[in-house]
Write an enzyme that holds these catalytic residues in place. Sequence first.
Site, PDB file in Angstrom:
ATOM      1  N   LYS A 197       0.840  -1.210   0.000  1.00 15.90           N
ATOM      2  CA  LYS A 197       0.000   0.000   0.000  1.00 15.90           C
ATOM      3  C   LYS A 197       0.869   1.252   0.000  1.00 15.90           C
ATOM      4  O   LYS A 197       0.674   2.166  -0.794  1.00 15.90           O
ATOM      5  CB  LYS A 197      -0.907   0.000   1.248  1.00 15.90           C
ATOM      6  CG  LYS A 197      -1.584   1.339   1.518  1.00 15.90           C
ATOM      7  CD  LYS A 197      -2.498   1.275   2.718  1.00 15.90           C
ATOM      8  CE  LYS A 197      -1.887   1.695   4.031  1.00 15.90           C
ATOM      9  NZ  LYS A 197      -1.585   3.126   4.166  1.00 15.90           N
ATOM     10  N   ASN A 198       1.836   1.292   0.909  1.00 15.06           N
ATOM     11  CA  ASN A 198       2.601   2.532   1.065  1.00 15.06           C
ATOM     12  C   ASN A 198       3.656   2.725  -0.022  1.00 15.06           C
ATOM     13  O   ASN A 198       4.303   3.767  -0.073  1.00 15.06           O
ATOM     14  CB  ASN A 198       3.221   2.602   2.464  1.00 15.06           C
ATOM     15  CG  ASN A 198       2.140   2.806   3.525  1.00 15.06           C
ATOM     16  OD1 ASN A 198       0.996   3.108   3.192  1.00 15.06           O
ATOM     17  ND2 ASN A 198       2.488   2.618   4.788  1.00 15.06           N
ATOM     18  N   ARG A 247      -4.477  10.471   3.329  1.00 15.48           N
ATOM     19  CA  ARG A 247      -3.304  11.280   3.666  1.00 15.48           C
ATOM     20  C   ARG A 247      -2.363  11.398   2.437  1.00 15.48           C
ATOM     21  O   ARG A 247      -1.785  12.430   2.162  1.00 15.48           O
ATOM     22  CB  ARG A 247      -2.583  10.588   4.821  1.00 15.48           C
ATOM     23  CG  ARG A 247      -1.222  11.116   5.157  1.00 15.48           C
ATOM     24  CD  ARG A 247      -1.287  12.275   6.085  1.00 15.48           C
ATOM     25  NE  ARG A 247       0.040  12.737   6.451  1.00 15.48           N
ATOM     26  CZ  ARG A 247       0.279  13.871   7.057  1.00 15.48           C
ATOM     27  NH1 ARG A 247      -0.705  14.660   7.386  1.00 15.48           N
ATOM     28  NH2 ARG A 247       1.505  14.236   7.357  1.00 15.48           N
ATOM     29  N   CYS A 305      -5.833   8.019   8.261  1.00 19.15           N
ATOM     30  CA  CYS A 305      -6.083   7.565   9.626  1.00 19.15           C
ATOM     31  C   CYS A 305      -5.799   8.685  10.631  1.00 19.15           C
ATOM     32  O   CYS A 305      -4.870   9.458  10.459  1.00 19.15           O
ATOM     33  CB  CYS A 305      -5.169   6.389   9.949  1.00 19.15           C
ATOM     34  SG  CYS A 305      -5.701   4.856   9.210  1.00 19.15           S
ATOM     35  N   ARG A 321      -1.174  15.353  12.435  1.00 20.85           N
ATOM     36  CA  ARG A 321      -0.302  14.949  11.326  1.00 20.85           C
ATOM     37  C   ARG A 321      -0.035  16.174  10.462  1.00 20.85           C
ATOM     38  O   ARG A 321      -0.598  16.333   9.387  1.00 20.85           O
ATOM     39  CB  ARG A 321      -0.941  13.820  10.518  1.00 20.85           C
ATOM     40  CG  ARG A 321      -0.980  12.518  11.265  1.00 20.85           C
ATOM     41  CD  ARG A 321      -1.614  11.414  10.465  1.00 20.85           C
ATOM     42  NE  ARG A 321      -0.681  10.785   9.540  1.00 20.85           N
ATOM     43  CZ  ARG A 321      -0.984   9.712   8.826  1.00 20.85           C
ATOM     44  NH1 ARG A 321      -2.166   9.167   8.912  1.00 20.85           N
ATOM     45  NH2 ARG A 321      -0.098   9.184   7.997  1.00 20.85           N
ATOM     46  N   ASP A 363       3.743   1.082  12.068  1.00 20.82           N
ATOM     47  CA  ASP A 363       2.565   0.392  11.505  1.00 20.82           C
ATOM     48  C   ASP A 363       2.412  -1.031  12.042  1.00 20.82           C
ATOM     49  O   ASP A 363       1.348  -1.635  11.904  1.00 20.82           O
ATOM     50  CB  ASP A 363       2.657   0.342   9.971  1.00 20.82           C
ATOM     51  CG  ASP A 363       2.517   1.718   9.351  1.00 20.82           C
ATOM     52  OD1 ASP A 363       2.069   2.645  10.051  1.00 20.82           O
ATOM     53  OD2 ASP A 363       2.864   1.877   8.168  1.00 20.82           O
ATOM     54  N   ARG A 405      -9.007  -0.309   3.699  1.00 25.29           N
ATOM     55  CA  ARG A 405      -8.038   0.663   3.163  1.00 25.29           C
ATOM     56  C   ARG A 405      -6.708   0.006   2.828  1.00 25.29           C
ATOM     57  O   ARG A 405      -5.994   0.479   1.943  1.00 25.29           O
ATOM     58  CB  ARG A 405      -7.783   1.779   4.190  1.00 25.29           C
ATOM     59  CG  ARG A 405      -8.980   2.671   4.435  1.00 25.29           C
ATOM     60  CD  ARG A 405      -8.595   3.923   5.163  1.00 25.29           C
ATOM     61  NE  ARG A 405      -7.357   4.455   4.597  1.00 25.29           N
ATOM     62  CZ  ARG A 405      -6.424   5.095   5.280  1.00 25.29           C
ATOM     63  NH1 ARG A 405      -6.576   5.291   6.556  1.00 25.29           N
ATOM     64  NH2 ARG A 405      -5.340   5.536   4.688  1.00 25.29           N
TER      65      ARG A 405
HETATM   66  N1  EPU Z   1       5.322  14.927  10.518  1.00 26.23           N
HETATM   67  C1  EPU Z   1       5.383  16.261  10.847  1.00 26.23           C
HETATM   68  N2  EPU Z   1       5.383  17.162   9.829  1.00 26.23           N
HETATM   69  C2  EPU Z   1       5.324  16.783   8.524  1.00 26.23           C
HETATM   70  C3  EPU Z   1       5.270  15.408   8.204  1.00 26.23           C
HETATM   71  C4  EPU Z   1       5.267  14.483   9.233  1.00 26.23           C
HETATM   72  O1  EPU Z   1       5.438  16.637  12.007  1.00 26.23           O
HETATM   73  O2  EPU Z   1       5.337  17.663   7.644  1.00 26.23           O
HETATM   74  C5  EPU Z   1       5.292  13.930  11.614  1.00 26.23           C
HETATM   75  C6  EPU Z   1       3.971  13.148  11.624  1.00 26.23           C
HETATM   76  O3  EPU Z   1       2.958  13.872  12.254  1.00 26.23           O
HETATM   77  C7  EPU Z   1       4.369  11.887  12.337  1.00 26.23           C
HETATM   78  C8  EPU Z   1       5.816  11.680  11.880  1.00 26.23           C
HETATM   79  O4  EPU Z   1       6.275  12.941  11.401  1.00 26.23           O
HETATM   80  O5  EPU Z   1       4.330  12.097  13.711  1.00 26.23           O
HETATM   81  C9  EPU Z   1       5.984  10.640  10.780  1.00 26.23           C
HETATM   82  O6  EPU Z   1       5.222  11.007   9.651  1.00 26.23           O
HETATM   83  P1  EPU Z   1       5.601  10.595   8.168  1.00 26.23           P
HETATM   84  O7  EPU Z   1       5.511  11.810   7.322  1.00 26.23           O
HETATM   85  O8  EPU Z   1       6.879   9.825   8.162  1.00 26.23           O
HETATM   86  O9  EPU Z   1       4.410   9.605   7.812  1.00 26.23           O
HETATM   87  P2  EPU Z   1       3.409   9.684   6.581  1.00 26.23           P
HETATM   88  O10 EPU Z   1       4.167   9.907   5.328  1.00 26.23           O
HETATM   89  O11 EPU Z   1       2.271  10.552   6.907  1.00 26.23           O
HETATM   90  C10 EPU Z   1       3.663   7.138   6.065  1.00 26.23           C
HETATM   91  C11 EPU Z   1       2.731   5.967   5.921  1.00 26.23           C
HETATM   92  C12 EPU Z   1       2.149   5.623   7.288  1.00 26.23           C
HETATM   93  C13 EPU Z   1       3.313   5.279   8.227  1.00 26.23           C
HETATM   94  C14 EPU Z   1       4.308   6.451   8.291  1.00 26.23           C
HETATM   95  C15 EPU Z   1       5.545   6.170   9.119  1.00 26.23           C
HETATM   96  C16 EPU Z   1       1.864   6.205   3.680  1.00 26.23           C
HETATM   97  C17 EPU Z   1       0.720   6.499   2.801  1.00 26.23           C
HETATM   98  N3  EPU Z   1       1.654   6.298   5.000  1.00 26.23           N
HETATM   99  O12 EPU Z   1       2.867   8.206   6.582  1.00 26.23           O
HETATM  100  O13 EPU Z   1       1.354   4.460   7.102  1.00 26.23           O
HETATM  101  O14 EPU Z   1       2.821   5.022   9.510  1.00 26.23           O
HETATM  102  O15 EPU Z   1       4.739   6.786   6.956  1.00 26.23           O
HETATM  103  O16 EPU Z   1       6.203   5.052   8.636  1.00 26.23           O
HETATM  104  O17 EPU Z   1       2.951   5.868   3.212  1.00 26.23           O
HETATM  105  C18 EPU Z   1      -0.384   2.938   7.562  1.00 26.23           C
HETATM  106  O18 EPU Z   1      -0.030   2.302   6.571  1.00 26.23           O
HETATM  107  O19 EPU Z   1      -1.220   2.502   8.396  1.00 26.23           O
HETATM  108  C19 EPU Z   1       0.191   4.264   7.811  1.00 26.23           C
HETATM  109  C20 EPU Z   1      -0.332   5.127   8.669  1.00 26.23           C
END
Ligand code: EPU
Length: 414
Positions: free
Chosen positions: A22-23, A92, A116, A121, A302, A394
Site C-alpha cells: 500500500k505505502n 493522507r 487515519c 499529522r 505500523d 483501506r
Molecule cells: N510529521 C510532521 N510534519 C510533517 C510530516 C510528518 O510533524 O510535515 C510527523 C507526523 O505527524 C508523524 C511523523 O512525522 O508524527 C511521521 O510522519 P511521516 O511523514 O513519516 O508519515 P506519513 O508519510 O504521513 C507514512 C505511511 C504511514 C506510516 C508512516 C511512518 C503512507 C501512505 N503512509 O505516513 O502508514 O505510519 O509513513 O512510517 O505511506 C499505515 O499504513 O497505516 C500508515 C499510517
Amino acid sequence: MERLHITGGRPLRGTLAVQGSKNAVLPILAAAAAVPGRVVLSNCPPIRDVTVTRAILEGLGVAVQSSKGLLYIDGTGLRGSAPDPTLAGQLRSSVLLLGALLARLGRAEIPLPGGCVLGARPLDLHLRGLEALGVEIRCESGRLLCRGRPRGGVVTLPYPSVGATENLMLAALGAQGPVRILGAAREPEIRDLAAFLRACGAGITGAGSPCLRIEPAPLHGASHRIQPDRMEAATWLCAAAATGGSLRLTELEPACLRPVSELLKQAGCRICAQRGCLCLEAGPLWAVGPIVTGPYPAFPTDAQAPMMAALLRAEGCTLFEETVFSDRFRHVPGLRAFGARIETQGRLARVHGVKALHGARTAATDLRGGAALLIAALAARGESTITEARHLDRGYGELVRRLQSLGATVEVEK
Ligand code: EPU
C-alpha cells in the site's frame, strides 16, 4: 465491509502470498501523474486507498484501466491541478499530488488531506521543503495553493518524514536543477518510488540512505512491479503468532521484515527465512522488548498495534514506546474488551500477558488498530464482532477470503 463476525480460538495455518505494498503503490500512483506517457504497474493490491487514488487521478484527466493486479495509467491528458476535495479528504497520501503536479504543471491546489487519525499529522516538513525550493504556498479555505516550478538546491529535513521525502522527490522531477534531500526517510517504500522514477528516466541516487539526489530529466512511460507489503506481512505473522498457528508467507522480502520477525523469534516463534519466503511456527509466547517504534530500520509504527495484539497472552510484561505518532494507542480500549491487561501513559503502553482472551464486540478506529482487534478476536475463545471494519479495507485486500483460506472462521455480517 462494515462489520466482521469472528469465531476465535483456531490457529491460522497455511500458505499465503503477500500483496503489493500500500505505502509503495500510493506514492507511485501520485508519481504517475508527473509522467506524460503510459505506465504499467503490476502487483497492485486490491484495496480502497488504491481505488480512491485512481478516482482522483481520473478526475484530473489521467486515463486509468485495470485488470487483475495490473494498472495501466496514461498521464498524457493530465489537465487538472485541483484534486477532488471529497476524494482527497479520504487519504493522507493525496498530499503527494502536490509534488507531482508542481513537477508537471508548476501549480497545484490540494485540499488538506485525510487518512487515519493518529494524532496531529502536520505538513510543515512538506511545505517548508517545497518553499526552500522556491515554491510559493498559501493556505486558503482548507486548500493549499502552490505555484512555481521548483528550483534546484539542497533541502534538509529535520525529521525523516516518509511523505515529505516522497513529495520533495516528486517536486524535484520538474526542478530547474539538481535537488539534494538531506535527512531523507530510508524506508523500503522510498526505494520503490526511486526505482519506478528511474525506470521513467529520472536520475535518482541515494534512495535508502539519508542523502538523496534527483537530477531532473524528461520522463517517459515505463513498467514497474510494486514491492511486497511488509506491513501486511507483519500483520499475518502477528496473527499466526497470536493464534498458535504456522504460516508460510511467499512473495515478500524477508530482510525488510527483520525488525518484526526478530522480535517474534525472541517471543518464542520459530522463524526461518529463505529467498522471497518466510515461515513461522508459533510456540508458547513470552514478553520481549522494550519495543520502541521509529523510522526505518527501527521497529515500524505500523506494526506496533498488530504486535501488541500478538503479545496479549505472552508470559510477562512487554513495554511499547510509540515515538512516531502522538496518538497511536487508539486500539488499546478495544484490546481490553477481549480481556487484555494494558496500561498506557502518554506514549508508553505496558502489556501484562493474560492466560486467555474472550470474545468481544469492538469498533476499529484506524487501519492498523483494526488489524490488532482482528488478531485479538482470532486468538480469543468465542464469538467476536468488529464494527467499523471498513478501516481494514483501506490496506488489506480480500481479507475475509484470505483469512478463511488459513482456517479462520470469519464472515462479513450483513
Ligand atoms: N510529521 C510532521 N510534519 C510533517 C510530516 C510528518 O510533524 O510535515 C510527523 C507526523 O505527524 C508523524 C511523523 O512525522 O508524527 C511521521 O510522519 P511521516 O511523514 O513519516 O508519515 P506519513 O508519510 O504521513 C507514512 C505511511 C504511514 C506510516 C508512516 C511512518 C503512507 C501512505 N503512509 O505516513 O502508514 O505510519 O509513513 O512510517 O505511506 C499505515 O499504513 O497505516 C500508515 C499510517
